[in-house]
Scaffold this motif. Structure first.
Motif, short mmCIF file in Angstrom:
data_model
loop_
_atom_site.label_atom_id
_atom_site.label_comp_id
_atom_site.label_asym_id
_atom_site.label_seq_id
_atom_site.Cartn_x
_atom_site.Cartn_y
_atom_site.Cartn_z
N VAL A 194 0.85 -1.05 0.07
CA VAL A 194 -0.05 -0.08 0.01
C VAL A 194 0.94 1.20 0.10
CG1 VAL A 194 -1.66 1.19 1.19
CG2 VAL A 194 -1.91 -1.00 1.18
N VAL A 195 0.64 2.12 -1.10
CA VAL A 195 1.86 2.93 -1.28
C VAL A 195 0.96 4.37 -0.57
CG1 VAL A 195 2.94 4.75 -2.96
CG2 VAL A 195 2.74 2.37 -3.24
N ASN A 196 -0.23 4.55 -1.03
CA ASN A 196 -1.14 5.65 -0.28
C ASN A 196 -2.36 5.28 0.09
OD1 ASN A 196 -1.97 8.11 0.21
ND2 ASN A 196 -2.34 9.02 -1.84
N PRO A 197 -2.55 5.07 1.40
CA PRO A 197 -3.90 4.61 1.78
C PRO A 197 -4.89 5.68 1.85
CG PRO A 197 -2.58 5.02 3.59
CD PRO A 197 -1.81 5.29 2.48
N ALA A 198 -4.72 6.87 1.38
CA ALA A 198 -5.57 7.82 1.48
C ALA A 198 -6.91 7.36 0.85
CB ALA A 198 -5.12 9.24 1.02
N ILE A 199 -8.21 8.05 1.35
CA ILE A 199 -9.40 7.79 0.47
C ILE A 199 -9.55 8.43 -0.55
CG2 ILE A 199 -11.91 7.60 1.00
CD1 ILE A 199 -11.41 7.28 4.16
N ALA A 200 -9.19 9.63 -0.77
CA ALA A 200 -9.43 10.31 -1.95
C ALA A 200 -8.53 10.06 -3.16
CB ALA A 200 -9.16 11.84 -1.59
N SER A 201 -7.45 9.54 -2.78
CA SER A 201 -6.46 9.05 -3.94
C SER A 201 -5.65 7.72 -3.51
CB SER A 201 -5.32 10.15 -4.38
OG SER A 201 -4.51 10.63 -2.84
N PRO A 202 -6.07 6.92 -3.43
CA PRO A 202 -5.50 5.63 -2.94
C PRO A 202 -4.80 4.86 -4.28
CG PRO A 202 -7.89 5.09 -3.95
CD PRO A 202 -7.58 6.41 -3.80
N ALA A 203 -3.63 4.15 -3.88
CA ALA A 203 -2.53 3.89 -4.43
C ALA A 203 -1.98 2.63 -3.84
CB ALA A 203 -1.45 5.04 -5.18
N VAL A 204 -1.67 1.46 -4.89
CA VAL A 204 -0.78 0.36 -4.48
C VAL A 204 0.02 0.10 -5.60
CG1 VAL A 204 -2.83 -0.31 -2.94
CG2 VAL A 204 -2.58 -1.29 -5.35
N THR A 205 1.20 -0.81 -5.11
CA THR A 205 1.91 -1.54 -5.91
C THR A 205 2.04 -2.80 -5.99
OG1 THR A 205 3.31 0.64 -5.96
CG2 THR A 205 4.49 -1.24 -6.72
N LEU A 206 1.65 -3.55 -6.87
CA LEU A 206 1.80 -4.97 -6.93
C LEU A 206 3.10 -5.51 -7.68
CD1 LEU A 206 -1.54 -3.93 -7.36
CD2 LEU A 206 -2.06 -6.09 -8.33
N HIS A 207 3.73 -6.59 -7.05
CA HIS A 207 4.97 -7.02 -7.20
C HIS A 207 4.86 -8.39 -7.81
CE1 HIS A 207 6.63 -3.46 -5.19
NE2 HIS A 207 6.04 -3.74 -4.10
N SER A 208 5.48 -8.61 -8.89
CA SER A 208 5.78 -10.09 -9.46
C SER A 208 4.44 -10.87 -9.43
CB SER A 208 6.67 -10.86 -8.65
OG SER A 208 7.92 -10.50 -8.44
N GLY A 209 3.62 -10.50 -10.84
CA GLY A 209 2.54 -11.04 -10.81
C GLY A 209 2.01 -11.09 -12.48
N THR A 210 0.63 -11.27 -12.51
CA THR A 210 -0.02 -11.17 -13.70
C THR A 210 -1.35 -10.52 -13.64
OG1 THR A 210 0.87 -13.51 -14.28
CG2 THR A 210 -0.70 -12.64 -15.54
N ALA A 211 -1.75 -9.74 -14.53
CA ALA A 211 -2.72 -9.01 -14.60
C ALA A 211 -3.83 -9.28 -15.76
CB ALA A 211 -2.74 -7.44 -14.89
N TYR A 212 -5.00 -9.49 -15.63
CA TYR A 212 -5.82 -10.30 -16.32
C TYR A 212 -7.06 -9.31 -16.54
CZ TYR A 212 -3.65 -14.57 -15.24
OH TYR A 212 -2.81 -15.62 -15.23
N GLN A 213 -7.22 -8.94 -17.92
CA GLN A 213 -8.13 -8.05 -18.58
C GLN A 213 -9.57 -8.72 -19.14
OE1 GLN A 213 -7.73 -4.14 -19.97
NE2 GLN A 213 -10.11 -3.94 -20.79
N LEU A 214 -10.45 -9.23 -18.63
CA LEU A 214 -11.53 -10.09 -19.42
C LEU A 214 -12.89 -9.18 -19.96
CD1 LEU A 214 -11.52 -13.13 -17.00
CD2 LEU A 214 -9.82 -12.76 -18.98
N ASP A 215 -13.01 -9.45 -21.06
CA ASP A 215 -14.02 -8.75 -21.76
C ASP A 215 -15.44 -9.50 -21.70
OD1 ASP A 215 -16.09 -7.03 -23.18
OD2 ASP A 215 -15.02 -7.04 -24.94
N ARG A 216 -16.52 -9.23 -20.86
CA ARG A 216 -17.54 -10.21 -20.69
C ARG A 216 -18.50 -10.33 -21.92
NH1 ARG A 216 -17.56 -7.62 -15.60
NH2 ARG A 216 -19.46 -6.64 -16.17
N LYS A 217 -18.54 -9.19 -22.72
CA LYS A 217 -19.13 -9.17 -24.09
C LYS A 217 -18.50 -9.36 -25.36
CE LYS A 217 -23.15 -6.73 -21.75
NZ LYS A 217 -24.08 -5.65 -21.89
#
Length: 356
Positions: A194-217
């Protein structure tokens, strides 16, 4: 204060305290159980539960207080009618309007209290609840997350983490699920910082992984492998309904939005409605000899259900701009007043026949 008024007030007041206390206990128990379940599921921080329950009780008081008075008046006067005490009082030449006077000594202060709760306490409580939920249901607030469990929030986001370091805001072996439009997003990461836990502008950094974007239609799917992936989740937004409920009266008075007008009229009419409900309970609590003190509870219950649903329906119709804002939500209190006057006139004619 005369003896008759004091006697009726004391009999009613005891029931008011008992019934309202019982209703608050039941409501608090239900709310506690509900939000403890959310805390156990990881959607709410445990330390926030009691605060939310308190705010919920504060909101519910605008309904619980009128209901408590309504039932108390019906039961107390029903007992007095059943014991023929009111019959004896009327036969001695005392005006029946003194019964209304005695109940109004209780109903008017309670109506003022309900108005204050509805105008000031209720919007403040809604604002506090939203703030707590916004803070607790952000996936960046790791204090409420539980290890090896699916942690969900109201927006549909889910986090599954094998280990959670709350001190350093670090999640290990993480799966994040979220949706946006027609797309589903899955993030698999060895760790999440968790880089910035502020509610207005939250930010995290993910390390060593995979991101999937799935189009349902469609077939526009995407897969990315990363070492470091910066993610900026959208903060929890306040719904239009909650915005109106938490807005101060000054803001609602300036607004021409139908939802704001409905909310303003709802708050303004709560105290008057509480007093009218008590007056209706007086007229409907009259029983015939040997009927029993609970004989009128069924019509009183039916009347309450009608008032409750009619009020909610009128508020929804005004908020949706289906019916005009005048009389708007005030339609139900006006109907209650007309109904009370009709019942009062009917009972006055019966009393004239009785004493001829």
């Amino acid at each position: 204060m005369y003896l008759i008024e004091r006697y009726i007030m004391v009999a009613t007041q005891r029931l008011v305290i008992t019934i309202i206390g019982f209703l608050i206990f039941i409501f608090a128990s239900y709310s506690t159980q509900r939000y403890l379940t959310d805390a156990a599921n990881g959607t709410l921080a445990l330390q926030s539960v009691m605060y939310i329950v308190f705010y919920k009780i504060l909101i519910a008081l605008e309904m619980l207080l009128p209901v408590g008075l309504y039932v108390s008046v019906a039961v107390a006067l029903g007992q007095l009618y059943n014991d023929s005490e009111i019959t004896a009082v009327l036969a001695s030449g005392i005006s029946p309007f003194r019964i209304y006077k005695a109940i109004l000594f209780l109903a008017i202060p309670l109506g003022i209290l309900v108005t204050l709760l509805s105008v000031y306490a209720r919007p403040w409580a809604y604002a506090q609840i939203f703030q707590l939920k916004q803070q607790a249901q952000s996936e960046l607030d790791v204090s409420h997350l539980q290890e090896k469990k699916f942690n969900l929030n109201d927006s549909g986001r889910m986090i599954l983490s094998d280990k959670i370091d709350r001190k350093n805001n670090l999640l290990s072996d993480v799966l994040i699920y979220s949706t946006s439009g027609n797309n589903t997003f899955l993030f698999r990461a060895l760790s999440v910082q968790v880089v910035n836990p502020a509610i207005a502008s939250p930010a995290v950094t993910l390390h060593s992984g995979t991101a999937y974007q799935l189009d349902r239609k469609g077939t526009d799917d995407n897969v990315q492998t990363y070492k470091n992936f910066n993610l900026h989740p959208k903060p929890m937004k306040q719904s239009i309904e909650l915005r109106s409920k938490s807005a101060p009266m000054a803001e609602l008075s300036r607004s021409h939005d139908p939802a704001d007008i409905a909310e303003r009229q709802w708050r303004e009419s709560r105290g008057i409605s509480a007093i009218l409900m008590a007056l209706l309970a007086i007229t409907l609590s009259r029983t015939r000899p040997r009927q029993g003190r609970f004989a009128t509870l069924l019509p009183l219950a039916v009347l309450f259900v009608l008032i409750f649903y009619a009020g909610n329906i009128s508020r929804s119709l005004v908020a949706s701009d289906i019916i005009p804002s005048f009389p708007g939500v005030w339609t139900v209190p006006l109907m209650m007043l007309l109904g009370f006057l009709a019942l009062l006139a009917h009972q006055a004619s019966l009393l004239q026949k009785f004493f001829r």
